[in-house]
Design an enzyme around this catalytic site. Structure first.
Site, PDB file in Angstrom:
ATOM      1  N   LYS A  10       0.822  -1.205   0.000  1.00 19.42           N
ATOM      2  CA  LYS A  10       0.000   0.000   0.000  1.00 19.42           C
ATOM      3  C   LYS A  10       0.868   1.273   0.000  1.00 19.42           C
ATOM      4  CE  LYS A  10      -4.009  -2.117   2.356  1.00 19.42           C
ATOM      5  NZ  LYS A  10      -4.802  -2.144   3.616  1.00 19.42           N
ATOM      6  N   TYR A  50     -12.550  -3.034  -2.603  1.00 16.68           N
ATOM      7  CA  TYR A  50     -13.048  -2.907  -1.224  1.00 16.68           C
ATOM      8  C   TYR A  50     -14.562  -2.812  -1.162  1.00 16.68           C
ATOM      9  CZ  TYR A  50      -8.436  -2.567   1.028  1.00 16.68           C
ATOM     10  OH  TYR A  50      -7.177  -2.834   1.533  1.00 16.68           O
ATOM     11  N   ARG A  86      -1.454 -14.426   4.632  1.00 16.62           N
ATOM     12  CA  ARG A  86      -2.328 -13.767   5.630  1.00 16.62           C
ATOM     13  C   ARG A  86      -1.645 -13.777   6.996  1.00 16.62           C
ATOM     14  NH1 ARG A  86      -6.461 -10.226   4.938  1.00 16.62           N
ATOM     15  NH2 ARG A  86      -7.617 -10.955   6.744  1.00 16.62           N
ATOM     16  N   THR A  92      -5.743  -7.331  11.268  1.00 13.23           N
ATOM     17  CA  THR A  92      -6.301  -6.042  10.846  1.00 13.23           C
ATOM     18  C   THR A  92      -6.231  -5.028  11.992  1.00 13.23           C
ATOM     19  OG1 THR A  92      -7.860  -7.343   9.531  1.00 13.23           O
ATOM     20  CG2 THR A  92      -8.324  -4.992   9.755  1.00 13.23           C
ATOM     21  N   ARG A 103       2.639  -6.229   9.505  1.00  9.83           N
ATOM     22  CA  ARG A 103       1.922  -5.163  10.215  1.00  9.83           C
ATOM     23  C   ARG A 103       2.389  -5.037  11.662  1.00  9.83           C
ATOM     24  NH1 ARG A 103      -4.207  -6.526   8.079  1.00  9.83           N
ATOM     25  NH2 ARG A 103      -4.000  -5.661   5.977  1.00  9.83           N
ATOM     26  N   ASN A 113      -1.697   0.160   7.224  1.00  7.75           N
ATOM     27  CA  ASN A 113      -1.179  -1.153   7.635  1.00  7.75           C
ATOM     28  C   ASN A 113      -0.332  -1.844   6.577  1.00  7.75           C
ATOM     29  OD1 ASN A 113      -3.124  -1.938   5.862  1.00  7.75           O
ATOM     30  ND2 ASN A 113      -4.542  -2.706   7.412  1.00  7.75           N
TER      31      ASN A 113
HETATM   32  O1  CDP Z   1      -6.782  -5.847   5.250  1.00  6.13           O
HETATM   33  P1  CDP Z   1      -7.562  -6.842   6.068  1.00  6.13           P
HETATM   34  O2  CDP Z   1      -8.156  -7.961   5.239  1.00  6.13           O
HETATM   35  O3  CDP Z   1      -6.786  -7.340   7.250  1.00  6.13           O
HETATM   36  O4  CDP Z   1      -8.784  -6.027   6.739  1.00  6.13           O
HETATM   37  P2  CDP Z   1     -10.257  -5.727   6.213  1.00  6.13           P
HETATM   38  O5  CDP Z   1     -11.200  -5.983   7.335  1.00  6.13           O
HETATM   39  O6  CDP Z   1     -10.532  -6.422   4.916  1.00  6.13           O
HETATM   40  O7  CDP Z   1     -10.226  -4.144   5.988  1.00  6.13           O
HETATM   41  C1  CDP Z   1      -9.681  -3.568   4.814  1.00  6.13           C
HETATM   42  C2  CDP Z   1      -8.834  -2.397   5.196  1.00  6.13           C
HETATM   43  O8  CDP Z   1      -9.662  -1.395   5.810  1.00  6.13           O
HETATM   44  C3  CDP Z   1      -7.764  -2.671   6.272  1.00  6.13           C
HETATM   45  O9  CDP Z   1      -6.602  -3.263   5.709  1.00  6.13           O
HETATM   46  C4  CDP Z   1      -7.517  -1.284   6.815  1.00  6.13           C
HETATM   47  O10 CDP Z   1      -6.656  -0.535   5.970  1.00  6.13           O
HETATM   48  C5  CDP Z   1      -8.929  -0.689   6.793  1.00  6.13           C
HETATM   49  N1  CDP Z   1      -9.617  -0.827   8.100  1.00  6.13           N
HETATM   50  C6  CDP Z   1      -9.628   0.266   8.989  1.00  6.13           C
HETATM   51  O11 CDP Z   1      -9.059   1.318   8.692  1.00  6.13           O
HETATM   52  N2  CDP Z   1     -10.262   0.154  10.191  1.00  6.13           N
HETATM   53  C7  CDP Z   1     -10.889  -0.973  10.553  1.00  6.13           C
HETATM   54  N3  CDP Z   1     -11.503  -1.057  11.732  1.00  6.13           N
HETATM   55  C8  CDP Z   1     -10.876  -2.074   9.662  1.00  6.13           C
HETATM   56  C9  CDP Z   1     -10.236  -1.962   8.446  1.00  6.13           C
HETATM   57 MG    MG Z   2      -9.669  -7.935   3.813  1.00  5.34          MG
END
Ligand code: CDP
Ligand code: MG
Length: 150
Positions: A10, A50, A86, A92, A103, A113
């Site tokens: 990113k 997304y 993963r 996350t 991360r 992240n």
């Molecule tokens: O990237 P990952 O699959 O771990 O998380 P996700 O639940 O698919 O969320 C996508 C992206 O949204 C994350 O990688 C974060 O950049 C952002 N996010 C956030 O800012 N705050 C949260 N509570 C959850 C996600």
């Molecule tokens: Mg995700």
């Protein structure tokens, strides 16, 4: 059977100069790079990528972040690569992240992240098709592939 997964390095990781060391972690494990591009994500790609997050309180911030600068999108290949990457990505939520993950080692908050990685085979197929045409995914021999299976 070897699987494929989509990783996005990113904009925060690119800005901070971490691209090389993140890619290196994946190469050291023995996964191979099947495709890679340095690009700006288009708005269409970001929305599609997304789409399950639309309506969340962080959605606007997430879109702005992903569109804020260049990224490296890559397809990694190897045995159980989706689950393994993963795990190497880390959780996350910042407080749940373990040291040794990308991360956990380099990021202090939930949004910035450093990397995205696909969370299932359905997601990886869908996400790869957002960023790559089939002919951009390369089949070739590497020195590590012979260690993938018995
Ligand atoms: O990237 P990952 O699959 O771990 O998380 P996700 O639940 O698919 O969320 C996508 C992206 O949204 C994350 O990688 C974060 O950049 C952002 N996010 C956030 O800012 N705050 C949260 N509570 C959850 C996600
Ligand atoms: Mg995700």
């Amino acid at each position: 059977m070897a699987e494929k997964t989509l990783v996005i390095i990113k904009p925060d990781a690119v800005y901070r100069g971490f691209s090389g060391k993140i890619i290196n972690r994946f190469e050291e494990v023995g996964f191979s790079i099947a495709a890679m591009k340095f690009q700006k994500v288009s708005e269409k790609q970001a929305v599609e990528h997304y789409k399950e997050h639309e309506g969340r309180d962080y959605y606007k911030r997430l879109m702005n972040f992903l569109l804020s600068g260049p990224v490296i999108v890559m397809v990694l290949e190897g045995p159980d690569v989706i689950t393994r990457i993963r795990k190497m990505t880390g959780k996350t939520i910042a407080t749940e992240r373990e040291s040794g993950t990308v991360r956990g080692d380099y990021s202090v908050n939930n949004l910035y992240n450093l990397i995205h990685s696909s969370d299932s085979s359905e997601s990886s197929a869908r996400e790869i098709s957002i960023f790559f045409k089939p002919e951009e995914i390369l089949e070739y021999e590497t020195a590590t592939k012979k260690y993938w299976f018995f």
